[in-house]
Design a protein around this motif. Structure first.
Motif, PDB file in Angstrom:
ATOM      1  N   VAL A  57       0.845  -1.196   0.000  1.00  0.00           N
ATOM      2  CA  VAL A  57       0.000   0.000   0.000  1.00  0.00           C
ATOM      3  C   VAL A  57       0.880   1.244   0.000  1.00  0.00           C
ATOM      4  N   LEU A  58       1.928   1.224   0.813  1.00  0.00           N
ATOM      5  CA  LEU A  58       2.814   2.393   0.881  1.00  0.00           C
ATOM      6  C   LEU A  58       3.519   2.610  -0.461  1.00  0.00           C
ATOM      7  N   PHE A  59       3.960   1.518  -1.065  1.00  0.00           N
ATOM      8  CA  PHE A  59       4.599   1.641  -2.371  1.00  0.00           C
ATOM      9  C   PHE A  59       3.638   2.228  -3.386  1.00  0.00           C
ATOM     10  N   MET A  60       2.398   1.715  -3.344  1.00  0.00           N
ATOM     11  CA  MET A  60       1.404   2.212  -4.299  1.00  0.00           C
ATOM     12  C   MET A  60       1.168   3.694  -4.068  1.00  0.00           C
ATOM     13  N   ALA A  61       1.028   4.063  -2.772  1.00  0.00           N
ATOM     14  CA  ALA A  61       0.770   5.466  -2.466  1.00  0.00           C
ATOM     15  C   ALA A  61       1.944   6.322  -2.924  1.00  0.00           C
ATOM     16  N   SER A  62       3.129   5.752  -2.850  1.00  0.00           N
ATOM     17  CA  SER A  62       4.314   6.548  -3.138  1.00  0.00           C
ATOM     18  C   SER A  62       4.660   6.560  -4.622  1.00  0.00           C
ATOM     19  N   VAL A  63       4.423   5.428  -5.302  1.00  0.00           N
ATOM     20  CA  VAL A  63       4.865   5.322  -6.690  1.00  0.00           C
ATOM     21  C   VAL A  63       3.713   5.414  -7.684  1.00  0.00           C
ATOM     22  N   MET A  64       2.589   4.699  -7.353  1.00  0.00           N
ATOM     23  CA  MET A  64       1.519   4.624  -8.336  1.00  0.00           C
ATOM     24  C   MET A  64       0.576   5.818  -8.296  1.00  0.00           C
ATOM     25  N   LEU A  65       0.327   6.348  -7.081  1.00  0.00           N
ATOM     26  CA  LEU A  65      -0.640   7.441  -6.959  1.00  0.00           C
ATOM     27  C   LEU A  65      -0.310   8.603  -7.883  1.00  0.00           C
ATOM     28  N   PRO A  66       0.965   9.026  -7.949  1.00  0.00           N
ATOM     29  CA  PRO A  66       1.283  10.156  -8.821  1.00  0.00           C
ATOM     30  C   PRO A  66       0.902   9.895 -10.273  1.00  0.00           C
ATOM     31  N   LEU A  67       0.865   8.630 -10.673  1.00  0.00           N
ATOM     32  CA  LEU A  67       0.530   8.329 -12.063  1.00  0.00           C
ATOM     33  C   LEU A  67      -0.928   8.656 -12.364  1.00  0.00           C
ATOM     34  N   PHE A  68      -1.788   8.535 -11.324  1.00  0.00           N
ATOM     35  CA  PHE A  68      -3.213   8.770 -11.547  1.00  0.00           C
ATOM     36  C   PHE A  68      -3.576  10.240 -11.437  1.00  0.00           C
ATOM     37  N   LEU A  69      -2.716  11.011 -10.802  1.00  0.00           N
ATOM     38  CA  LEU A  69      -3.044  12.416 -10.579  1.00  0.00           C
ATOM     39  C   LEU A  69      -2.711  13.226 -11.823  1.00  0.00           C
ATOM     40  N   PRO A  70      -3.466  14.304 -12.038  1.00  0.00           N
ATOM     41  CA  PRO A  70      -3.154  15.143 -13.196  1.00  0.00           C
ATOM     42  C   PRO A  70      -1.750  15.728 -13.081  1.00  0.00           C
ATOM     43  N   ALA A  71      -1.174  15.992 -14.207  1.00  0.00           N
ATOM     44  CA  ALA A  71       0.183  16.528 -14.227  1.00  0.00           C
ATOM     45  C   ALA A  71       0.236  17.830 -13.438  1.00  0.00           C
ATOM     46  N   GLY A  72       1.311  18.020 -12.715  1.00  0.00           N
ATOM     47  CA  GLY A  72       1.457  19.266 -11.960  1.00  0.00           C
ATOM     48  C   GLY A  72       0.969  19.147 -10.545  1.00  0.00           C
ATOM     49  N   VAL A  73      -0.008  18.255 -10.312  1.00  0.00           N
ATOM     50  CA  VAL A  73      -0.450  18.037  -8.935  1.00  0.00           C
ATOM     51  C   VAL A  73       0.504  17.046  -8.302  1.00  0.00           C
ATOM     52  N   ASN A  74       1.185  17.454  -7.254  1.00  0.00           N
ATOM     53  CA  ASN A  74       2.183  16.585  -6.656  1.00  0.00           C
ATOM     54  C   ASN A  74       2.074  16.647  -5.149  1.00  0.00           C
ATOM     55  N   PHE A  75       1.709  15.518  -4.557  1.00  0.00           N
ATOM     56  CA  PHE A  75       1.590  15.497  -3.110  1.00  0.00           C
ATOM     57  C   PHE A  75       2.932  15.176  -2.480  1.00  0.00           C
ATOM     58  N   ASP A  76       3.098  15.690  -1.320  1.00  0.00           N
ATOM     59  CA  ASP A  76       4.265  15.415  -0.507  1.00  0.00           C
ATOM     60  C   ASP A  76       4.358  13.919  -0.204  1.00  0.00           C
ATOM     61  N   LYS A  77       5.582  13.404  -0.098  1.00  0.00           N
ATOM     62  CA  LYS A  77       5.764  11.978   0.148  1.00  0.00           C
ATOM     63  C   LYS A  77       5.141  11.561   1.487  1.00  0.00           C
ATOM     64  N   LEU A  78       5.331  12.399   2.501  1.00  0.00           N
ATOM     65  CA  LEU A  78       4.775  12.080   3.815  1.00  0.00           C
ATOM     66  C   LEU A  78       3.251  12.040   3.754  1.00  0.00           C
ATOM     67  N   VAL A  79       2.661  13.001   3.016  1.00  0.00           N
ATOM     68  CA  VAL A  79       1.203  13.023   2.886  1.00  0.00           C
ATOM     69  C   VAL A  79       0.722  11.730   2.253  1.00  0.00           C
ATOM     70  N   ARG A  80       1.453  11.275   1.243  1.00  0.00           N
ATOM     71  CA  ARG A  80       1.054  10.040   0.579  1.00  0.00           C
ATOM     72  C   ARG A  80       1.139   8.857   1.542  1.00  0.00           C
ATOM     73  N   ALA A  81       2.203   8.850   2.369  1.00  0.00           N
ATOM     74  CA  ALA A  81       2.328   7.778   3.364  1.00  0.00           C
ATOM     75  C   ALA A  81       1.162   7.851   4.348  1.00  0.00           C
ATOM     76  N   LEU A  82       0.786   9.078   4.748  1.00  0.00           N
ATOM     77  CA  LEU A  82      -0.329   9.249   5.687  1.00  0.00           C
ATOM     78  C   LEU A  82      -1.610   8.690   5.097  1.00  0.00           C
ATOM     79  N   VAL A  83      -1.868   9.027   3.835  1.00  0.00           N
ATOM     80  CA  VAL A  83      -3.072   8.531   3.180  1.00  0.00           C
ATOM     81  C   VAL A  83      -3.036   7.007   3.116  1.00  0.00           C
ATOM     82  N   GLY A  84      -1.883   6.455   2.745  1.00  0.00           N
ATOM     83  CA  GLY A  84      -1.747   5.005   2.646  1.00  0.00           C
ATOM     84  C   GLY A  84      -2.011   4.314   3.971  1.00  0.00           C
ATOM     85  N   VAL A  85      -1.365   4.808   5.027  1.00  0.00           N
ATOM     86  CA  VAL A  85      -1.531   4.191   6.345  1.00  0.00           C
ATOM     87  C   VAL A  85      -2.985   4.299   6.798  1.00  0.00           C
ATOM     88  N   THR A  86      -3.600   5.468   6.569  1.00  0.00           N
ATOM     89  CA  THR A  86      -4.985   5.676   6.995  1.00  0.00           C
ATOM     90  C   THR A  86      -5.929   4.707   6.286  1.00  0.00           C
TER      91      THR A  86
END
Lengths: 261, 505
Positions: free
Chosen positions: B347-376
């Motif tokens: 899940v953490l890998f997906m949040a960190s590596v795959m999530l950016p692929l689904f987001l529109p270009a230019g939208v970039n979440f912080d790595k920690l935020v992505r980990a938070l979302v994944g853990v939650t």
């Protein structure tokens, strides 16, 4: 049947001859393939006290639970307080606001105090201010003779006290019709009377009541009409005097001989 | 009965009895045995027990003294580098922990800014302690502080605020708000006796409110030169007209109560916009990007956000899984079963590596935020199943009593079912939370250094490399984790007892 209802003015209290409280027309219900309620027809006038008895599994609880939609009927019509029961959630809620129910196992909310049990629905359903709801709750607790228990939890009360709280809880919503589903069946013998006394009081005030019970003394005392059910059908209905002294149907006679030793 | 009496009249007569005086009511007998006697009774009551006792004592003698020796007697408490810990007789290298302690707490958070972390901790404790003590009043205000004000303040303090929030995000928020308000207006208006035209007017009208805010927001932010452009002006006029029309329509269809029911949603949209505006302000704090965060700070941030976020989400998923609506049920089951079927690392890998692929270009979440979302999300699936267990334990009579009183689904869940179900599952919930707290260490694999990560990182410091450094570091990390987990465990037991009203006599 309407005439029967109108004629059956057993009690001293006037029963309306024109105003219908509950009307069930050609109602059928199945659990899977099992035909639990077979072509039920019943008309209850305002102010009538109906006692429903019969062997277990005869469908009496299911029938009164259909009246406030705790059970869904498959065909036929149920009209409660002028409102036809359909799948429309708004109508179901409207009916439930007007119909109070008392269960065999009390079903008080164990995490709330007695007072909170009583004020919950008036506050959240009727949008009543808390203070007013508490005043009304205390009035009803006094009426069922346990105002001193207001701040205890249901687990601390005896069965009889819990059932009286359950009755008071239903009354706090100011219902026009009360349903009782075997209210004394889960009680110790010594506690039955205190609950029945409250129900007799209620009957004497003219509340429309449908009571599923085997307390034949209560039936004799307050019922205008007794309905006997077996195997999902209404077998016989009559005023108490006639019902007990002169039962017509074979099945009724057998039942009465079993319970009146 | 009469028959038996006839058979044995003499016995019956001889056993007849009427109580004369009442038996006295006595206190229970006191324990008579002394400590030593009681110990012998339990430890050496039989040959088997005696053998077990002796074996147990032998084990304690074998294991405990060496541990005490290593951790305290032979331990090295002071020193500036590895020299002190190198001697072959040396035990635990506590000097290492002492030297690196603050790094373990803050990670690489800049030295001069660490007061911000301290202040955040103080603010959290100031909210948490009165919340945890049942007797302290103002619980409602306390919840607002802990879940509303504190997170915002903590976010600004820890990061430094001054977020780069462009009008784009405002537009998204306001459009979402517009969508939500419009839909609920539809529901409210259709509840009254209004016709279709009225309903549509109501929806359009209420949708005008966000339009109005949108244009005002854009103007206010000054992104477009000198206040409003022609488009903004047009939007504002349109919005105003629609607002008045919509309000009248809802008023006609559902009365003043209908308008009032829109209030919570309008307030929510307002709060979100206000929060975004607050986050944009430059408070003069230095920007500390999350890669600099570390140690216990990260552990606590991930754990607290995970716990607070997964709880409501888990409850919704549990209710969804029991819903009568097939789509809701299917989505809930699919989510729960999918997340439970994959490891947290995935899940953490997906949040960190795959999530950016689904987001529109230019939208970039912080790595920690992505980990938070994944853990939650991960934790929510487990919480959902725990809560579902509680829901199933509630007798049907409770649902029926709530229905019979006229309570709707939301009210009966919130007031009757969930309070009881959650009380039952406190042990399971705390179990999930403790497990989540420890799982935070896995964020290491996406390059975030939590407490354990930063401890391990320091093993490679040549200045402190010694045979006992890793063991000491691990013991220290274990102690910190244990303190928090044990605290949660004790508090949950206390809460269980306090809420146990059902059978209290």
């Amino acid at each position: 049947m309407a005439e029967a209802a109108a004629k059956a003015e057993g009690g001293a209290l006037p029963v309306s001859t024109t105003e219908t409280a509950v009307e069930i027309i050609d109602m059928n219900k199945w659990y899977g393939d099992f035909h639990v309620l077979r072509n039920i027809n019943l008309k209850v006038m305002r102010g009538e006290r109906i006692v429903i008895c019969g062997p277990s599994g005869s469908g009496k609880s299911t029938m009164i639970r259909c009246i406030n939609r705790l059970e869904e009927h498959q065909n036929g019509t149920i009209v409660v307080d002028g409102i036809t029961l359909t799948n429309d959630l708004k109508r179901i809620d409207e009916i439930r606001r007007e119909v109070g129910m008392v269960f065999q196992h009390f079903n008080l909310f164990p995490h709330l105090t007695i007072l909170e049990n009583l004020t919950l629905a008036p506050i959240w359903v009727r949008r009543m201010p808390k203070k007013e709801a508490e005043e009304i709750a205390m009035r009803f607790l006094t009426r069922v003779k346990i105002p001193e228990q207001a701040n205890k939890y249901p687990g601390q009360l005896s069965g009889g006290q819990q059932q009286r709280v359950a009755i008071a809880r239903a009354l706090c919503m100011n219902p026009r019709i009360m349903l009782f589903d075997e209210p004394t069946s889960a009680l110790d013998p010594e506690m039955i009377k205190e609950v029945l006394d409250v129900m007799v009081d209620l009957a004497e005030e003219g509340m429309t009541m449908l009571v599923v019970t085997h307390e034949m003394g209560f039936a004799r005392q307050v019922a205008n009409r007794i309905i006997f059910m077996d195997a999902g059908q209404i077998i016989e209905q009559n005023e108490p005097e006639q019902f007990f002294t002169n039962p017509q149907h074979e099945r009724t006679r057998l039942f009465l001989s079993q319970i009146l030793h | 009965m009469t028959e038996r009496a006839d058979l044995t009249p003499d016995v019956a007569r001889s056993l007849a009895y009427v109580r004369g005086e009442e038996e006295p009511i006595l206190p229970p007998p006191r324990g008579r045995r002394g400590m030593v006697e009681a110990m012998f009774a339990s430890l050496f009551s039989s040959v088997g027990n005696a053998v077990l006792t002796i074996v147990g004592l032998a084990l304690i003698v074998l294991v405990v003294p060496p541990i005490i020796r290593w951790a305290f007697i032979d331990a090295v408490w002071t020193g500036d580098n590895r020299e002190a810990c190198l001697s072959p007789e040396a035990g635990a290298c506590w000097a290492f922990v002492r030297a690196k302690f603050w790094q373990f707490m803050y990670g690489r958070y800049p030295l001069g800014e660490r007061w911000r972390v301290d202040l955040t901790a103080v603010l959290l404790i100031a909210g948490l302690v009165p919340m945890a003590i049942p007797r302290v009043p103002f619980k409602r205000e306390n919840v607002v502080y802990l879940l509303g004000i504190f997170p915002l303040v903590a976010l600004i303090l820890l990061t430094g605020g001054d977020f780069n929030i462009g009008p784009g995000l405002f537009r998204i928020v306001i459009l979402l708000g517009c969508f939500a308000v419009g839909i609920s207006a539809l529901f409210i208006a259709s509840g009254g006796d209004g016709g279709m035209v009225r309903i549509l007017a109501a929806a359009a009208g209420v949708a005008g409110v966000p339009l109005l805010i949108l244009s005002a927001a854009i103007g206010h932010l000054g992104r477009i030169a000198f206040g409003m452009t022609v488009v903004d002006l047009l939007l504002a006029v349109l919005g105003l007209v629609a607002l008045v029309g919509g309000a009248l329509a809802i008023h006609g269809a559902a009365g003043a109560a209908g308008l009032r029911r829109l209030l919570p949603l309008a307030v929510t949209v307002g709060i979100v916009v206000a929060v975004l505006l607050l986050l944009r302000i430059d408070y003069g704090l230095r920007w500390v990007e999350t890669p600099l965060w570390g140690g216990l700070l990260v552990t606590l941030v991930v754990a607290i956000v995970g716990i607070v976020g997964s709880m409501p989400l888990g409850i919704l998923l549990a209710l969804g899984r029991r819903s009568r609506l097939p789509v809701v049920r299917f989505v809930s089951i699919a989510f729960i079963e999918f997340v439970r079927g994959v490891p947290l690392i995935t899940v953490l890998f997906m949040a960190s590596v795959m999530l950016p692929l689904f987001l529109p270009a230019g939208v970039n979440f912080d790595k920690l935020v992505r980990a938070l979302v994944g853990v939650t999300l991960f934790s929510a699936a487990y919480v959902a199943e725990v809560v579902r267990g509680g829901l199933q334990a509630i007798p049907r009579g409770q649902y029926e009593a709530a229905s019979a009183l006229g309570l709707g689904y939301a009210a009966s869940m919130r007031l009757i079912i969930l309070p009881q179900a959650l009380k039952i599952v406190i042990p399971g919930l705390v179990n999930s939370f403790i497990s989540l707290f420890k799982d935070t260490s896995l964020v290491l694999i996406i390059g975030i250094f939590d407490l354990l990560g930063i401890v391990q990182l320091n093993f490679t410091d040549p200045n402190w490399a010694s045979p006992n450094t890793p063991a000491t570091g691990y013991v220290f990390a274990a102690l910190v984790f244990w303190m928090f987990c044990f605290g949660m465990s004790r508090y949950s037991i206390y809460t269980e007892r306090r809420l146990d009203t059902g059978y209290r006599r």
